[in-house]
Design a protein around this motif. Structure first.
Motif, PDB file in Angstrom:
ATOM      1  N   GLN A   1      -6.774   1.003  -3.813  1.00  0.00           N
ATOM      2  CA  GLN A   1      -7.490   0.490  -4.997  1.00  0.00           C
ATOM      3  C   GLN A   1      -8.806   1.227  -5.175  1.00  0.00           C
ATOM      4  OE1 GLN A   1      -7.059  -3.792  -3.470  1.00  0.00           O
ATOM      5  NE2 GLN A   1      -7.339  -4.074  -5.671  1.00  0.00           N
ATOM      6  N   LEU A   2      -9.548   1.306  -4.070  1.00  0.00           N
ATOM      7  CA  LEU A   2     -10.865   1.947  -4.127  1.00  0.00           C
ATOM      8  C   LEU A   2     -10.746   3.410  -4.518  1.00  0.00           C
ATOM      9  CD1 LEU A   2     -13.920   1.544  -3.571  1.00  0.00           C
ATOM     10  CD2 LEU A   2     -13.490   2.279  -1.227  1.00  0.00           C
ATOM     11  N   SER A   3      -9.615   4.022  -4.190  1.00  0.00           N
ATOM     12  CA  SER A   3      -9.459   5.457  -4.470  1.00  0.00           C
ATOM     13  C   SER A   3      -9.223   5.740  -5.959  1.00  0.00           C
ATOM     14  CB  SER A   3      -8.318   6.038  -3.640  1.00  0.00           C
ATOM     15  OG  SER A   3      -7.077   5.642  -4.187  1.00  0.00           O
ATOM     16  N   ARG A   4      -8.969   4.704  -6.761  1.00  0.00           N
ATOM     17  CA  ARG A   4      -8.825   4.900  -8.212  1.00  0.00           C
ATOM     18  C   ARG A   4     -10.144   5.363  -8.799  1.00  0.00           C
ATOM     19  NH1 ARG A   4      -3.824   4.751 -10.326  1.00  0.00           N
ATOM     20  NH2 ARG A   4      -4.712   3.992 -12.283  1.00  0.00           N
ATOM     21  N   LYS A   5     -10.070   6.258  -9.779  1.00  0.00           N
ATOM     22  CA  LYS A   5     -11.349   6.786 -10.266  1.00  0.00           C
ATOM     23  C   LYS A   5     -12.101   5.749 -11.096  1.00  0.00           C
ATOM     24  CE  LYS A   5     -10.243   9.470 -14.461  1.00  0.00           C
ATOM     25  NZ  LYS A   5      -8.909   8.893 -14.726  1.00  0.00           N
ATOM     26  N   ASP A   6     -11.374   4.766 -11.639  1.00  0.00           N
ATOM     27  CA  ASP A   6     -12.046   3.758 -12.462  1.00  0.00           C
ATOM     28  C   ASP A   6     -12.125   2.401 -11.776  1.00  0.00           C
ATOM     29  OD1 ASP A   6      -9.363   3.302 -12.472  1.00  0.00           O
ATOM     30  OD2 ASP A   6      -9.224   2.919 -14.626  1.00  0.00           O
ATOM     31  N   PHE A   7     -12.030   2.381 -10.431  1.00  0.00           N
ATOM     32  CA  PHE A   7     -12.009   1.084  -9.755  1.00  0.00           C
ATOM     33  C   PHE A   7     -13.232   0.226 -10.085  1.00  0.00           C
ATOM     34  CE2 PHE A   7     -13.267  -1.624  -6.169  1.00  0.00           C
ATOM     35  CZ  PHE A   7     -12.211  -2.520  -6.220  1.00  0.00           C
ATOM     36  N   ALA A   8     -14.426   0.798  -9.896  1.00  0.00           N
ATOM     37  CA  ALA A   8     -15.653   0.027 -10.127  1.00  0.00           C
ATOM     38  C   ALA A   8     -15.739  -0.426 -11.581  1.00  0.00           C
ATOM     39  CB  ALA A   8     -16.877   0.861  -9.753  1.00  0.00           C
ATOM     40  N   ASP A   9     -15.426   0.479 -12.503  1.00  0.00           N
ATOM     41  CA  ASP A   9     -15.468   0.119 -13.931  1.00  0.00           C
ATOM     42  C   ASP A   9     -14.540  -1.054 -14.224  1.00  0.00           C
ATOM     43  OD1 ASP A   9     -17.351   1.985 -14.709  1.00  0.00           O
ATOM     44  OD2 ASP A   9     -15.845   3.555 -14.986  1.00  0.00           O
ATOM     45  N   GLN A  10     -13.358  -1.007 -13.632  1.00  0.00           N
ATOM     46  CA  GLN A  10     -12.399  -2.094 -13.867  1.00  0.00           C
ATOM     47  C   GLN A  10     -12.918  -3.432 -13.370  1.00  0.00           C
ATOM     48  OE1 GLN A  10      -8.349  -1.819 -12.790  1.00  0.00           O
ATOM     49  NE2 GLN A  10      -7.991   0.126 -13.833  1.00  0.00           N
ATOM     50  N   VAL A  11     -13.530  -3.409 -12.188  1.00  0.00           N
ATOM     51  CA  VAL A  11     -14.090  -4.651 -11.643  1.00  0.00           C
ATOM     52  C   VAL A  11     -15.180  -5.176 -12.581  1.00  0.00           C
ATOM     53  CG1 VAL A  11     -15.425  -5.655  -9.746  1.00  0.00           C
ATOM     54  CG2 VAL A  11     -13.529  -4.097  -9.250  1.00  0.00           C
TER      55      VAL A  11
ATOM     56  N   THR B   1     -12.183  -1.608   3.946  1.00  0.00           N
ATOM     57  CA  THR B   1     -12.043  -1.176   5.336  1.00  0.00           C
ATOM     58  C   THR B   1     -12.591   0.240   5.504  1.00  0.00           C
ATOM     59  OG1 THR B   1      -9.847  -0.324   4.886  1.00  0.00           O
ATOM     60  CG2 THR B   1      -9.986  -2.579   5.715  1.00  0.00           C
ATOM     61  N   GLU B   2     -12.764   0.602   6.763  1.00  0.00           N
ATOM     62  CA  GLU B   2     -13.277   1.951   7.038  1.00  0.00           C
ATOM     63  C   GLU B   2     -12.348   3.027   6.492  1.00  0.00           C
ATOM     64  OE1 GLU B   2     -15.381   1.777  11.255  1.00  0.00           O
ATOM     65  OE2 GLU B   2     -13.621   0.512  11.108  1.00  0.00           O
ATOM     66  N   SER B   3     -11.036   2.808   6.602  1.00  0.00           N
ATOM     67  CA  SER B   3     -10.105   3.831   6.095  1.00  0.00           C
ATOM     68  C   SER B   3     -10.229   3.951   4.580  1.00  0.00           C
ATOM     69  CB  SER B   3      -8.669   3.519   6.508  1.00  0.00           C
ATOM     70  OG  SER B   3      -8.263   2.295   5.964  1.00  0.00           O
ATOM     71  N   GLY B   4     -10.502   2.821   3.929  1.00  0.00           N
ATOM     72  CA  GLY B   4     -10.703   2.848   2.491  1.00  0.00           C
ATOM     73  C   GLY B   4     -11.912   3.681   2.098  1.00  0.00           C
ATOM     74  N   LEU B   5     -12.903   3.696   2.969  1.00  0.00           N
ATOM     75  CA  LEU B   5     -14.136   4.428   2.672  1.00  0.00           C
ATOM     76  C   LEU B   5     -14.023   5.898   3.039  1.00  0.00           C
ATOM     77  CD1 LEU B   5     -16.687   1.827   4.026  1.00  0.00           C
ATOM     78  CD2 LEU B   5     -16.303   2.440   1.635  1.00  0.00           C
ATOM     79  N   MET B   6     -13.333   6.145   4.158  1.00  0.00           N
ATOM     80  CA  MET B   6     -13.390   7.482   4.736  1.00  0.00           C
ATOM     81  C   MET B   6     -12.382   8.454   4.127  1.00  0.00           C
ATOM     82  SD  MET B   6     -15.932   7.461   6.628  1.00  0.00           S
ATOM     83  CE  MET B   6     -17.006   6.031   6.646  1.00  0.00           C
ATOM     84  N   SER B   7     -11.363   7.933   3.423  1.00  0.00           N
ATOM     85  CA  SER B   7     -10.348   8.856   2.889  1.00  0.00           C
ATOM     86  C   SER B   7     -10.989   9.817   1.881  1.00  0.00           C
ATOM     87  CB  SER B   7      -9.183   8.095   2.267  1.00  0.00           C
ATOM     88  OG  SER B   7      -9.638   7.314   1.198  1.00  0.00           O
ATOM     89  N   ASP B   8     -11.918   9.324   1.082  1.00  0.00           N
ATOM     90  CA  ASP B   8     -12.701  10.221   0.220  1.00  0.00           C
ATOM     91  C   ASP B   8     -14.100   9.631   0.094  1.00  0.00           C
ATOM     92  OD1 ASP B   8     -13.943  11.735  -1.712  1.00  0.00           O
ATOM     93  OD2 ASP B   8     -12.242  11.727  -3.099  1.00  0.00           O
ATOM     94  N   ILE B   9     -14.935  10.035   1.025  1.00  0.00           N
ATOM     95  CA  ILE B   9     -16.247   9.408   1.181  1.00  0.00           C
ATOM     96  C   ILE B   9     -17.125   9.579  -0.059  1.00  0.00           C
ATOM     97  CG2 ILE B   9     -17.179  11.417   2.400  1.00  0.00           C
ATOM     98  CD1 ILE B   9     -18.112   7.928   3.413  1.00  0.00           C
ATOM     99  N   ASN B  10     -17.040  10.740  -0.705  1.00  0.00           N
ATOM    100  CA  ASN B  10     -17.895  10.957  -1.877  1.00  0.00           C
ATOM    101  C   ASN B  10     -17.484  10.064  -3.035  1.00  0.00           C
ATOM    102  OD1 ASN B  10     -19.592  12.911  -0.718  1.00  0.00           O
ATOM    103  ND2 ASN B  10     -17.983  14.449  -0.992  1.00  0.00           N
TER     104      ASN B  10
ATOM    105  N   GLU C   1       0.846  -1.206   0.000  1.00  0.00           N
ATOM    106  CA  GLU C   1       0.000   0.000   0.000  1.00  0.00           C
ATOM    107  C   GLU C   1       0.870   1.241   0.000  1.00  0.00           C
ATOM    108  OE1 GLU C   1      -3.860   0.363   1.695  1.00  0.00           O
ATOM    109  OE2 GLU C   1      -3.548  -1.420   2.933  1.00  0.00           O
ATOM    110  N   ALA C   2       1.971   1.186   0.757  1.00  0.00           N
ATOM    111  CA  ALA C   2       2.867   2.336   0.840  1.00  0.00           C
ATOM    112  C   ALA C   2       3.577   2.587  -0.489  1.00  0.00           C
ATOM    113  CB  ALA C   2       3.884   2.122   1.961  1.00  0.00           C
ATOM    114  N   SER C   3       3.952   1.511  -1.177  1.00  0.00           N
ATOM    115  CA  SER C   3       4.721   1.671  -2.425  1.00  0.00           C
ATOM    116  C   SER C   3       3.835   1.896  -3.646  1.00  0.00           C
ATOM    117  CB  SER C   3       5.578   0.430  -2.663  1.00  0.00           C
ATOM    118  OG  SER C   3       4.745  -0.683  -2.967  1.00  0.00           O
ATOM    119  N   GLY C   4       2.560   1.555  -3.510  1.00  0.00           N
ATOM    120  CA  GLY C   4       1.666   1.660  -4.666  1.00  0.00           C
ATOM    121  C   GLY C   4       1.525   0.339  -5.410  1.00  0.00           C
TER     122      GLY C   4
END
Ligand code: C2E
Ligand code: MG
Ligand code: MG
Ligand code: MG
Length: 294
Positions: free
Chosen positions: A125-135, A154-163, A82-85
């Protein structure tokens, strides 16, 4: 305060912080080639209904066998990627392999209508703008109906950019992919936001399940999470069940699904199928016995 006390500093040196950092750096570089060197694999842990003990799915968990160091825990290497990308490439590998496993199990009749494979998704992963499309594109490529795959974030995955997260989840939900909030209660999610997220499941973290029997506070917490989930028409999954007594307490609270070493450790695909066959056979026997009754 504690973290700055000389005592703690001495302790860090005795644990050899530098050696650990060197090791982490080595692992961070080594995992870059793990997929191409066939060092990655998925294992599967069954999820069961706590009342009738029916297997309704499996969580896919990543394993890395380092050529010299052996098995490295995902608790160690996932944060490094996660740290390295590199989690983006690794996450794609996991999705690909979970989907191709689902295709194979569907072909072999292992997957019935309700069985699904849950895939863990990192914040990055979730923060990618095309994550859902890719799935969704992947599902299409595998000709796999959406209900066979679910996601755990995880909650952190959701809360970093909730919108952004809400948009992505809405797209996935609309396509029929169920999303669970993993390790619920251990992160920093806001209850006010929870109601605005299209999630279908809350997972009670192992930390709250572990001491259920002796800790009234943990029992209360598990109960509150269960009621909260049901209040939003979500399912509840308890993870880390190791004892019958824990399963009974959870069932009593209304928690409907569980997973844990009590039932099975995460297993390689073939062993998982064998485990399911045995489990199913024993379930039928125990149901028949209870029907025959004394
Ligand atoms: P998680 O998603 O909360 O997964 C549950 C962890 O609890 C797994 O550890 C599982 O083996 C363990 N577990 C299940 N039942 C029991 C039990 O009864 N007792 C005990 N002591 N442990 C139990 P694992 O496989 O080591 O994974 C640790 C974490 O690493 C996962 O926590 C998840 O956050 C992450 N992870 C694993 N695979 C992936 C992946 O493919 N992608 C991402 N992003 N993260 C992953
Ligand atoms: Mg999980
Ligand atoms: Mg979890
Ligand atoms: Mg957990």
């Amino acid at each position: 305060s504690l973290p700055n006390s000389p005592h703690i500093r001495v302790q860090c040196h005795s644990e050899n912080l530098e050696a650990r950092q060197r090791r982490h750096l080595h692992l961070q570089q080594a995992i870059r080639h793990a997929a191409e060197r066939n060092e990655l694999s998925l294992v599967f842990q069954p999820k069961l209904t706590l009342n009738s003990k029916r297997v309704i799915g499996a969580e896919a968990l990543l394993r890395w066998e380092h050529p010299e160091l052996g098995q490295i825990s995902p608790g160690v290497f996932i944060p490094l990627t996660e740290a390295s990308g590199d989690i983006l490439a690794i996450g794609n590998w996991v999705l690909e392999n979970a989907m191709s496993q689902a295709v194979a199990w569907r072909r072999d009749g292992v997957l019935d209508g309700e069985f699904n494979i849950a895939v863990n998704v990192a914040a990055r992963q979730l923060s990618r703008k095309d994550f859902a499309d890719q799935v969704l594109q992947r599902l299409e490529r595998y000709r796999l109906p959406a209900r066979f795959i679910s996601l755990e974030v995880t909650e952190s995955g959701l809360m970093s950019d909730i919108n952004h997260a809400r948009q992505q989840l809405a797209k996935l939900a609309e396509a029929g992919i169920a999303v669970a909030i993993d390790d619920f209660g251990t992160g920093h999610s806001s209850l006010a936001y929870l109601k605005t997220l299209p999630v279908s499941t809350l997972k009670i973290d192992r930390a709250f399940v572990m001491d259920l029997e002796k800790s009234p506070a943990d029992r209360r917490l598990a109960e509150v999470i269960t009621q909260l989930a049901h209040g939003y028409n979500c399912e509840v999954v308890a993870e880390g069940i190791e004892e019958d007594a824990q399963a009974d307490l959870l069932l009593g609270m209304g928690c409907e699904i569980g997973q844990g070493f009590l039932y099975s450790r995460p297993l390689p695909a073939e062993e998982f199928v064998a485990w399911c066959d045995t489990w199913q056979a024993e379930r039928i026997i125990s149901v028949t016995e209870s029907l025959d009754g004394p």
